[in-house]
Design a protein around this motif. Sequence first.
Motif, PDB file in Angstrom:
ATOM      1  N   GLU A 171      13.914 -15.903   0.054  1.00 50.20           N
ATOM      2  CA  GLU A 171      13.435 -16.393  -1.300  1.00 50.20           C
ATOM      3  C   GLU A 171      13.766 -15.815  -2.418  1.00 50.20           C
ATOM      4  O   GLU A 171      13.994 -14.924  -2.587  1.00 50.20           O
ATOM      5  CB  GLU A 171      12.565 -16.926  -0.641  1.00 50.20           C
ATOM      6  CG  GLU A 171      10.905 -15.660  -0.876  1.00 50.20           C
ATOM      7  CD  GLU A 171      10.114 -16.056  -1.688  1.00 50.20           C
ATOM      8  OE1 GLU A 171       8.984 -15.218  -2.374  1.00 50.20           O
ATOM      9  OE2 GLU A 171       9.646 -17.522  -1.404  1.00 50.20           O
ATOM     10  N   ARG A 172      14.176 -16.825  -3.075  1.00 51.99           N
ATOM     11  CA  ARG A 172      14.452 -16.311  -4.462  1.00 51.99           C
ATOM     12  C   ARG A 172      13.507 -17.018  -5.836  1.00 51.99           C
ATOM     13  O   ARG A 172      13.232 -15.713  -6.538  1.00 51.99           O
ATOM     14  CB  ARG A 172      15.545 -16.960  -5.006  1.00 51.99           C
ATOM     15  CG  ARG A 172      16.733 -17.705  -4.394  1.00 51.99           C
ATOM     16  CD  ARG A 172      18.087 -17.823  -4.879  1.00 51.99           C
ATOM     17  NE  ARG A 172      19.210 -18.442  -4.798  1.00 51.99           N
ATOM     18  CZ  ARG A 172      20.315 -18.262  -4.757  1.00 51.99           C
ATOM     19  NH1 ARG A 172      20.300 -19.600  -6.348  1.00 51.99           N
ATOM     20  NH2 ARG A 172      21.212 -18.688  -4.479  1.00 51.99           N
ATOM     21  N   THR A 173      12.099 -17.478  -4.859  1.00 49.04           N
ATOM     22  CA  THR A 173      11.208 -17.625  -6.083  1.00 49.04           C
ATOM     23  C   THR A 173       9.922 -16.786  -5.192  1.00 49.04           C
ATOM     24  O   THR A 173       9.865 -17.232  -4.369  1.00 49.04           O
ATOM     25  CB  THR A 173      10.730 -19.381  -6.391  1.00 49.04           C
ATOM     26  OG1 THR A 173      11.926 -19.992  -7.222  1.00 49.04           O
ATOM     27  CG2 THR A 173       9.565 -19.469  -7.241  1.00 49.04           C
ATOM     28  N   PRO A 174       9.684 -16.105  -6.284  1.00 46.98           N
ATOM     29  CA  PRO A 174       8.155 -15.233  -5.967  1.00 46.98           C
ATOM     30  C   PRO A 174       7.145 -16.589  -5.340  1.00 46.98           C
ATOM     31  O   PRO A 174       6.514 -17.197  -5.901  1.00 46.98           O
ATOM     32  CB  PRO A 174       7.214 -14.285  -6.733  1.00 46.98           C
ATOM     33  CG  PRO A 174       8.645 -14.175  -8.014  1.00 46.98           C
ATOM     34  CD  PRO A 174       9.616 -15.699  -7.569  1.00 46.98           C
ATOM     35  N   SER A 175       6.330 -16.611  -3.941  1.00 43.74           N
ATOM     36  CA  SER A 175       5.461 -16.850  -3.449  1.00 43.74           C
ATOM     37  C   SER A 175       4.835 -16.500  -2.338  1.00 43.74           C
ATOM     38  O   SER A 175       3.261 -17.070  -2.070  1.00 43.74           O
ATOM     39  CB  SER A 175       6.279 -18.501  -2.681  1.00 43.74           C
ATOM     40  OG  SER A 175       6.990 -18.162  -1.439  1.00 43.74           O
ATOM     41  N   LEU A 176       4.470 -14.846  -1.988  1.00 47.37           N
ATOM     42  CA  LEU A 176       3.787 -14.543  -1.118  1.00 47.37           C
ATOM     43  C   LEU A 176       2.821 -13.981  -2.525  1.00 47.37           C
ATOM     44  O   LEU A 176       3.256 -13.060  -3.369  1.00 47.37           O
ATOM     45  CB  LEU A 176       4.465 -13.403  -0.816  1.00 47.37           C
ATOM     46  CG  LEU A 176       3.766 -12.760   0.868  1.00 47.37           C
ATOM     47  CD1 LEU A 176       4.881 -12.009   1.924  1.00 47.37           C
ATOM     48  CD2 LEU A 176       3.209 -11.659  -0.431  1.00 47.37           C
ATOM     49  N   CYS A 177       1.738 -14.721  -2.356  1.00 45.67           N
ATOM     50  CA  CYS A 177       0.488 -14.371  -3.133  1.00 45.67           C
ATOM     51  C   CYS A 177      -0.279 -12.801  -2.417  1.00 45.67           C
ATOM     52  O   CYS A 177      -0.873 -13.147  -1.522  1.00 45.67           O
ATOM     53  CB  CYS A 177      -0.021 -15.529  -3.089  1.00 45.67           C
ATOM     54  SG  CYS A 177      -1.491 -15.293  -4.474  1.00 45.67           S
ATOM     55  N   VAL A 178      -0.779 -12.533  -2.891  1.00 43.85           N
ATOM     56  CA  VAL A 178      -1.619 -11.651  -2.503  1.00 43.85           C
ATOM     57  C   VAL A 178      -3.181 -11.434  -3.647  1.00 43.85           C
ATOM     58  O   VAL A 178      -2.630 -11.177  -4.881  1.00 43.85           O
ATOM     59  CB  VAL A 178      -1.239  -9.879  -2.039  1.00 43.85           C
ATOM     60  CG1 VAL A 178      -2.725  -8.744  -2.436  1.00 43.85           C
ATOM     61  CG2 VAL A 178      -0.182  -9.629  -1.545  1.00 43.85           C
ATOM     62  N   ASN A 179      -4.373 -11.404  -2.949  1.00 40.78           N
ATOM     63  CA  ASN A 179      -5.755 -11.556  -4.147  1.00 40.78           C
ATOM     64  C   ASN A 179      -6.155  -9.761  -3.515  1.00 40.78           C
ATOM     65  O   ASN A 179      -6.294  -9.583  -2.889  1.00 40.78           O
ATOM     66  CB  ASN A 179      -6.073 -12.598  -3.308  1.00 40.78           C
ATOM     67  CG  ASN A 179      -7.709 -12.796  -4.183  1.00 40.78           C
ATOM     68  OD1 ASN A 179      -8.895 -11.702  -4.615  1.00 40.78           O
ATOM     69  ND2 ASN A 179      -8.692 -13.694  -4.491  1.00 40.78           N
ATOM     70  N   GLU A 180      -5.441  -9.677  -5.219  1.00 40.16           N
ATOM     71  CA  GLU A 180      -6.155  -8.155  -5.049  1.00 40.16           C
ATOM     72  C   GLU A 180      -7.833  -7.573  -4.238  1.00 40.16           C
ATOM     73  O   GLU A 180      -8.402  -7.005  -3.937  1.00 40.16           O
ATOM     74  CB  GLU A 180      -5.834  -7.129  -6.213  1.00 40.16           C
ATOM     75  CG  GLU A 180      -5.878  -6.054  -6.181  1.00 40.16           C
ATOM     76  CD  GLU A 180      -4.780  -5.395  -7.932  1.00 40.16           C
ATOM     77  OE1 GLU A 180      -4.613  -4.455  -7.957  1.00 40.16           O
ATOM     78  OE2 GLU A 180      -4.941  -5.972  -8.461  1.00 40.16           O
ATOM     79  N   ASN A 181      -8.910  -8.160  -5.178  1.00 42.04           N
ATOM     80  CA  ASN A 181      -9.714  -8.753  -4.948  1.00 42.04           C
ATOM     81  C   ASN A 181     -10.151  -8.592  -3.701  1.00 42.04           C
ATOM     82  O   ASN A 181     -11.309  -7.390  -2.641  1.00 42.04           O
ATOM     83  CB  ASN A 181     -10.827  -9.453  -5.964  1.00 42.04           C
ATOM     84  CG  ASN A 181     -10.897  -8.757  -7.368  1.00 42.04           C
ATOM     85  OD1 ASN A 181     -10.455  -7.758  -7.723  1.00 42.04           O
ATOM     86  ND2 ASN A 181     -11.174  -9.851  -8.399  1.00 42.04           N
ATOM     87  N   LEU A 182      -9.980  -9.665  -2.795  1.00 37.29           N
ATOM     88  CA  LEU A 182     -10.474 -10.076  -1.669  1.00 37.29           C
ATOM     89  C   LEU A 182      -8.969  -9.384  -0.533  1.00 37.29           C
ATOM     90  O   LEU A 182      -9.695  -9.197   0.510  1.00 37.29           O
ATOM     91  CB  LEU A 182     -10.019 -11.672  -1.242  1.00 37.29           C
ATOM     92  CG  LEU A 182     -11.300 -11.820  -2.221  1.00 37.29           C
ATOM     93  CD1 LEU A 182     -11.054 -13.432  -1.901  1.00 37.29           C
ATOM     94  CD2 LEU A 182     -12.884 -12.311  -1.713  1.00 37.29           C
ATOM     95  N   ASN A 183      -8.209  -8.187  -0.633  1.00 38.23           N
ATOM     96  CA  ASN A 183      -7.226  -7.442   0.108  1.00 38.23           C
ATOM     97  C   ASN A 183      -6.894  -8.453   1.351  1.00 38.23           C
ATOM     98  O   ASN A 183      -6.609  -8.275   1.926  1.00 38.23           O
ATOM     99  CB  ASN A 183      -7.660  -6.703   0.624  1.00 38.23           C
ATOM    100  CG  ASN A 183      -6.716  -5.494   0.936  1.00 38.23           C
ATOM    101  OD1 ASN A 183      -6.116  -5.265   0.231  1.00 38.23           O
ATOM    102  ND2 ASN A 183      -7.340  -4.613   2.125  1.00 38.23           N
TER     103      ASN A 183
END
Length: 326
Positions: free
Chosen positions: A44-56
């Motif tokens: 992919e070219r556009t960032p779309s994998l999301c990580v919620n740092e607080n909830l891991n």
Amino acid sequence: MANITSADQIKRDVSLVDLLAKLGHRPSYRSGKELFYKSMLREERTPSLCVNENLNVWFDHGGAGVSQKQGGNVIDFALAYWFPSDFGQVLKRISETMLLDLPANIQPASRPRKTTSQSEKLTNYKVTGIKEIGDNQKIKAYLKGRGIYEQAKGRIKEVYYEIVTGPKAGKSFFCAGWQNDLGSWELSNKGKHFKFKACLGRKGITTIAGSESRVTLFEGYMDYLSWLADNPKATDTVIVLNSVNLLDSALSKIASFPSVQAYFDRDRAGEKAFLQLKNVVPHAQDRSSLYRKYKDYNDLLISRPSQAVIYEESHIYEKMMSSFKR
């Protein structure tokens, strides 16, 4: 090396952000509590994998890769990243990457029984685009009709998605959407003959960080934006339940605030939710009397005379005269 006794401990103690860093992946940008990466599970070219740092936890808005996994905890990510490795092989790879002491007889992770609800029906989808509001005239008209278009800017997105399997496979849709704390997209839309609400992914509450001394609660996101129209300078921490049934998951966050204000719907479900809140947080205040003649805050907002109408009436002379100009 850290001693690991169970897969549950890996889920709890191994930071997904740290694992990604060890694997050579850095976030492209941060949005609130969310870190966005260019997906390493597909091209992919556009960032779309999301990580919620607080909830891991993680969620890939661009769709599932070859593993067919689109989100979950750190072990779910590892199963997708090292696909088709099995569970035991994946735990070994995590331990090697993070320098963990992994015993040969490690216990598998316990998995809670999966529950279903009407708001979680959309599981066979692929997100095809996320845009700022403004281009899609139907979404724009919907938000204007609810009186919160200005407040929605920067807070609501145009969410485009496609159904992958089932009788509607191949069909594309769009909605106004916002993210919950699990990184999933809550959706809302309305047309001439339909009213639509759903969630792409796991249903969850939405938290907007603010004051550490005051928290304000809403059942729905549109009610939050309606309140924001009346309180543009408010600095409260805000929790939107996205469903009154998710109050339980918010109670632990709410209890620590000295001031707790609730703007729930004026119906049986809203009254029941406030009583539940009051039992756990005795100092919680019911603010629904503000819209006592209406079901919710948004109903109150849209019942008011339109500012556009006021503008038209106050400029009627200029408009009439302009029609006579040659």
